[in-house]
Design a protein around this motif. Structure first.
Motif, PDB file in Angstrom:
ATOM      1  N   GLY A 113       0.844  -1.186   0.000  1.00 41.42           N
ATOM      2  CA  GLY A 113       0.000   0.000   0.000  1.00 41.42           C
ATOM      3  C   GLY A 113       0.881   1.237   0.000  1.00 41.42           C
ATOM      4  N   LEU A 114       0.508   2.241  -0.782  1.00 43.64           N
ATOM      5  CA  LEU A 114       1.295   3.466  -0.916  1.00 43.64           C
ATOM      6  C   LEU A 114       0.427   4.659  -0.566  1.00 43.64           C
ATOM      7  CD1 LEU A 114       3.816   5.074  -1.853  1.00 43.64           C
ATOM      8  CD2 LEU A 114       2.872   4.991  -4.171  1.00 43.64           C
ATOM      9  N   LEU A 115       0.855   5.423   0.426  1.00 47.51           N
ATOM     10  CA  LEU A 115       0.154   6.626   0.859  1.00 47.51           C
ATOM     11  C   LEU A 115       0.954   7.843   0.421  1.00 47.51           C
ATOM     12  CD1 LEU A 115      -2.382   7.375   2.717  1.00 47.51           C
ATOM     13  CD2 LEU A 115      -0.649   7.940   4.433  1.00 47.51           C
ATOM     14  N   ASP A 116       0.363   8.652  -0.454  1.00 51.83           N
ATOM     15  CA  ASP A 116       0.958   9.916  -0.881  1.00 51.83           C
ATOM     16  C   ASP A 116       0.245  11.013  -0.116  1.00 51.83           C
ATOM     17  OD1 ASP A 116       1.952  12.150  -2.097  1.00 51.83           O
ATOM     18  OD2 ASP A 116       1.553  11.514  -4.145  1.00 51.83           O
ATOM     19  N   SER A 117       0.950  11.613   0.868  1.00 54.34           N
ATOM     20  CA  SER A 117       0.280  12.516   1.799  1.00 54.34           C
ATOM     21  C   SER A 117       1.025  13.841   1.908  1.00 54.34           C
ATOM     22  CB  SER A 117       0.160  11.873   3.184  1.00 54.34           C
ATOM     23  OG  SER A 117      -0.395  12.790   4.113  1.00 54.34           O
ATOM     24  N   THR A 162      -4.528  13.617   0.053  1.00 56.41           N
ATOM     25  CA  THR A 162      -3.996  12.287   0.372  1.00 56.41           C
ATOM     26  C   THR A 162      -4.559  11.246  -0.594  1.00 56.41           C
ATOM     27  OG1 THR A 162      -3.695  12.782   2.722  1.00 56.41           O
ATOM     28  CG2 THR A 162      -3.921  10.468   2.115  1.00 56.41           C
ATOM     29  N   GLU A 163      -3.671  10.391  -1.093  1.00 52.54           N
ATOM     30  CA  GLU A 163      -4.086   9.322  -2.002  1.00 52.54           C
ATOM     31  C   GLU A 163      -3.486   7.997  -1.538  1.00 52.54           C
ATOM     32  OE1 GLU A 163      -3.007  10.268  -5.984  1.00 52.54           O
ATOM     33  OE2 GLU A 163      -4.423  11.945  -6.156  1.00 52.54           O
ATOM     34  N   LEU A 164      -4.287   6.946  -1.597  1.00 52.33           N
ATOM     35  CA  LEU A 164      -3.834   5.593  -1.251  1.00 52.33           C
ATOM     36  C   LEU A 164      -3.949   4.710  -2.488  1.00 52.33           C
ATOM     37  CD1 LEU A 164      -2.969   3.569   1.029  1.00 52.33           C
ATOM     38  CD2 LEU A 164      -5.405   3.035   1.264  1.00 52.33           C
ATOM     39  N   SER A 165      -2.869   4.000  -2.824  1.00 49.91           N
ATOM     40  CA  SER A 165      -2.879   3.112  -3.987  1.00 49.91           C
ATOM     41  C   SER A 165      -2.204   1.797  -3.615  1.00 49.91           C
ATOM     42  CB  SER A 165      -2.168   3.766  -5.180  1.00 49.91           C
ATOM     43  OG  SER A 165      -0.820   4.082  -4.849  1.00 49.91           O
ATOM     44  N   TRP A 166      -2.310   0.821  -4.535  1.00 49.36           N
ATOM     45  CA  TRP A 166      -1.757  -0.523  -4.318  1.00 49.36           C
ATOM     46  C   TRP A 166      -0.867  -0.867  -5.522  1.00 49.36           C
ATOM     47  CZ3 TRP A 166      -2.611  -2.644   0.373  1.00 49.36           C
ATOM     48  CH2 TRP A 166      -3.653  -2.105   1.125  1.00 49.36           C
ATOM     49  N   ILE A 211       4.692   7.243   1.749  1.00 53.59           N
ATOM     50  CA  ILE A 211       4.958   6.171   2.707  1.00 53.59           C
ATOM     51  C   ILE A 211       4.318   4.908   2.166  1.00 53.59           C
ATOM     52  CG2 ILE A 211       4.762   5.395   5.093  1.00 53.59           C
ATOM     53  CD1 ILE A 211       4.143   8.310   5.868  1.00 53.59           C
ATOM     54  N   SER A 212       5.111   3.865   2.001  1.00 53.18           N
ATOM     55  CA  SER A 212       4.547   2.591   1.565  1.00 53.18           C
ATOM     56  C   SER A 212       4.769   1.540   2.638  1.00 53.18           C
ATOM     57  CB  SER A 212       5.146   2.137   0.236  1.00 53.18           C
ATOM     58  OG  SER A 212       6.479   1.704   0.402  1.00 53.18           O
ATOM     59  N   VAL A 213       3.823   0.620   2.734  1.00 54.01           N
ATOM     60  CA  VAL A 213       3.940  -0.555   3.595  1.00 54.01           C
ATOM     61  C   VAL A 213       3.781  -1.781   2.712  1.00 54.01           C
ATOM     62  CG1 VAL A 213       2.855  -1.913   5.417  1.00 54.01           C
ATOM     63  CG2 VAL A 213       3.147   0.546   5.710  1.00 54.01           C
TER      64      VAL A 213
END
Length: 422
Positions: A217-221, A357-361, A382-384
């Motif tokens: 998961g990638l959070l662009d914040s 804020t955007e969340l992608s996979w 930030i990616s997890v």
């Protein structure tokens, strides 16, 4: 096309510590070890023909022996083999350089037969507009790739790299590590690992894994990017320290632990003779911190704990295997080359950025050498990446949003306990 190179040196040696560390990760992750490939795009200065850029590429491989080093897997232990001369295939392409690079990165390397870089010249008419290079992680790490690109640019511009003596290569590093000074360094690092509590963070499966098993998961914040600088300014520290502490807090509380053990990826470029080397030096250090405290106290504990982690990172992985060192299976990789400094920011400005804020996979696959890894990049992305048997996709999202929530809370942009759980 072909870039034909000839150099003055060749030889063979055991793997360096950094090469051994990434090789161990590759063998666990195969056949999906293209995961470790990474690349760079260089905008070509001036107006250059393909032949001119090919000559510069040949000069780059002659200069940096890591870029003409392959593995010898015929014995009990892998060895590195550096060639004096060879021919590098170079693709011609048109279109988006980033898309060309993605194609180069997507295929795993044959570590015994392939040169450890793939190159494409991206044409603009009959001239080269960009050079896309995908690196094998056995050849170099991110900082080494930046050195290679700087030297390639100088070779294109002037036909010669920056001045000074020739940089060392991985054979030189392997010989130093096997010598008395290298062994003393390894022993000091081993003492730091062996004197630390054996904490494993994600030690129990929580659900049936997804298919594929590994997800990112990638959070662009932008809001978190502003918040982390504000928190660093408030506490008189760096954004790297704030992000390391916040990640430890979220992981510790998410796993219901009073402490957190993580493996930050450390550059290991602290010695004067490694500042110009193109090689894989980065390795995992051991970071252990208590998280059952307020964030200010956690930050104060994080700074010395991070220094201990840096000292533990330049180690011999064979010592780690023999010594049965702790394997937290929880990694942290701050990949930013330039760290934005501390800067106060009004809470209203941080909140105004929150809707962006955007969340992608962006990634999924079956195999990985780690159960949980945080990557930091860009302004603040930030990616997890996690094994869904231990952290579901829903929980990956909770961790990412929890990190954002904690940073905004500590910056005073939102009210709440800052639990790090969203």
């Amino acid at each position: 096309m072909i870039a034909e190179f000839t150099a003055a040196d060749s030889g063979a040696a055991p793997l360096t510590w950094g090469q051994r560390a990434i090789w161990d990760a590759i063998t666990v992750t195969a056949p999906e070890d293209h995961y470790f490939n990474f690349g760079r795009v260089l905008k070509v200065p001036g107006t250059r023909s393909p032949a001119e850029v090919l000559a510069a590429l040949a000069g780059l491989q002659a200069l940096h022996s890591a870029l003409r080093t392959r593995l010898d897997l015929s014995g009990d232990q892998p060895r590195q083999r550096t060639e004096r001369a060879g021919r590098l295939p170079v693709r011609l392409a048109t279109g988006d350089p980033d898309a060309v690079l993605a194609e180069l990165e997507a295929e795993r390397f044959d570590y015994e037969r392939d040169w450890p870089l793939r190159v494409a010249l991206v044409l603009d008419g009959d001239r080269v507009g960009h050079v896309a290079i995908a690196f094998c992680h056995l050849a170099t790490d991110g900082l080494g790739a930046e050195i290679a690109l700087r030297d390639l640019r100088m070779l294109i511009l002037r036909g010669a790299p920056a001045g000074g003596p020739p940089p060392p290569g991985p054979l030189d590093l392997a010989h130093w590590q096997a010598g008395p000074e290298g062994r003393r360094t390894a022993e000091r690092a081993a003492a730091l690992w062996e004197g630390t509590a054996r904490e494993v963070m994600f030690d129990r499966p929580t659900a049936a894994p997804d298919r594929p098993r590994i997800w990112r998961g990638l959070l662009d914040s932008p809001a978190a990017g502003l918040a982390v600088r504000a928190v660093a300014a408030r506490h008189g520290t760096t954004t790297a320290t704030v992000l390391l502490a916040a990640t430890a807090a979220v992981v510790g509380r998410f796993t219901d632990r009073s402490g957190c053990a993580m493996l930050p990826i450390v550059s290991n470029r602290f010695r004067r003779d490694t500042t110009r080397i193109v090689s894989t030096l980065s390795q995992e250090g051991l970071f252990v911190v208590g998280v059952d405290r307020g964030f200010g106290d956690l930050l104060r504990e994080t700074e010395p704990a991070a220094l201990r982690a840096y000292r533990s990172a330049f180690h011999d992985p064979l010592d780690r295997a023999r010594g049965q060192w702790v394997q937290p299976l929880c990694c942290f990789n701050d990949m930013r080359f330039t760290e934005p400094g501390p800067r106060p920011c009004a809470p209203a400005d941080i909140l105004a950025a929150l809707p962006r804020t955007e969340l992608s996979w962006p990634l999924s696959q079956e195999q990985l050498n780690c159960r949980f890894c945080v990557h930091i990049s860009g302004a603040l992305e930030i990616s997890v990446t996690a094994d869904t048997a231990y952290l579901s996709r829903a929980d990956i999202e909770r961790v990412l949003l929890g990190l954002e929530s904690m940073l905004l809370t500590e910056a005073g942009a939102v009210t709440g306990p800052g639990s790090g759980l969203g």
